[in-house]
Design a protein around this motif. Sequence first.
Motif, PDB file in Angstrom:
ATOM      1  N   SER A  18      82.190 133.661  25.927  1.00 56.56           N
ATOM      2  CA  SER A  18      83.517 133.457  26.524  1.00 56.56           C
ATOM      3  C   SER A  18      83.479 132.413  27.632  1.00 56.56           C
ATOM      4  O   SER A  18      84.472 131.718  27.880  1.00 56.56           O
ATOM      5  N   ARG A  22      83.705 129.062  24.327  1.00 56.09           N
ATOM      6  CA  ARG A  22      85.170 129.132  24.484  1.00 56.09           C
ATOM      7  C   ARG A  22      85.624 128.268  25.661  1.00 56.09           C
ATOM      8  O   ARG A  22      86.686 127.660  25.616  1.00 56.09           O
ATOM      9  N   LEU A  41      91.953 132.096  26.643  1.00 55.23           N
ATOM     10  CA  LEU A  41      91.122 132.859  25.717  1.00 55.23           C
ATOM     11  C   LEU A  41      91.977 133.510  24.636  1.00 55.23           C
ATOM     12  O   LEU A  41      91.574 133.607  23.478  1.00 55.23           O
ATOM     13  N   HIS A 218      84.875 139.829  26.339  1.00 53.04           N
ATOM     14  CA  HIS A 218      86.117 139.460  27.015  1.00 53.04           C
ATOM     15  C   HIS A 218      87.313 140.267  26.539  1.00 53.04           C
ATOM     16  O   HIS A 218      88.396 140.190  27.131  1.00 53.04           O
TER      17      HIS A 218
END
Length: 256
Positions: A18, A22, A41, A218
């Motif tokens: 994450s 990401r 996200l 996440h």
Amino acid sequence: MMKIIIVFDIDGVIRDVSGSYRRAIADTVEEFTQGKYRPSLGDIDALKNEGIWNNDWEASQELSDRYHKAQGMEVSIDYEQLVTFFQSRYRGSDPVNWNGYITTEPLLVSQDYFTQLKAEGIEWGFFSGATRGSAEYILKKRLGLDNPPLVAMEDGPGKPDPTGLLVVVEQLEETYPHGGLTPVIYVGDTVGDMYTVNRAREQQSDRTWVGVGIVPPHLHSQPEAHQQKLTEAGAIALFNSVEELTPQVVEKLFTH
């Protein structure tokens, strides 16, 4: 214990991406939309949940293209430039001694977990959409695994095409033959991972295939929506951590 093969995805299962992959997607989209759009996200998860955007370079391009189209703009993005920018964030500025986001990825599993599986007669390998360099960095350098069976981005078509999964399974059966078709678990954190299991089952219907879903870190605070999507895509069991998939749990998946 019955003979079983487990094949693992890497991102979101073995490592928390994450704040790395990401984050690199968000950086890249922001760069190629001239700072006008930085996906959250949630935006990235929504794209991933379509089941076909396993490649993060392609996902970055798609999010950029969708932004431009929503603004009524026709913008041609140079894919090679996009990849170069993405890698400068993810791997960093030094091509030999990486210093980018990859160096900060939290591990979600220990080496001991794989030792435990092996001790119980469970063979394992990896099928990931990550580049081989990235995958080996986490598996060999960070986890200390010794040349684990791995199919990475460069080795075949991306998910949900099951070719890479089938290759890993074939490698493991050749290395540890026992006769018959070994049941296979594929462990992943996305809808695309579960689609991959479904397609593998279509190609080898005489083998038992089980999709196991992992909720990435996440999403732990609000896992319900992701759990539902994984279940709808074919996951038969869900966990917050891959280490919850113990040999005892594995055996129960095939005996109940």
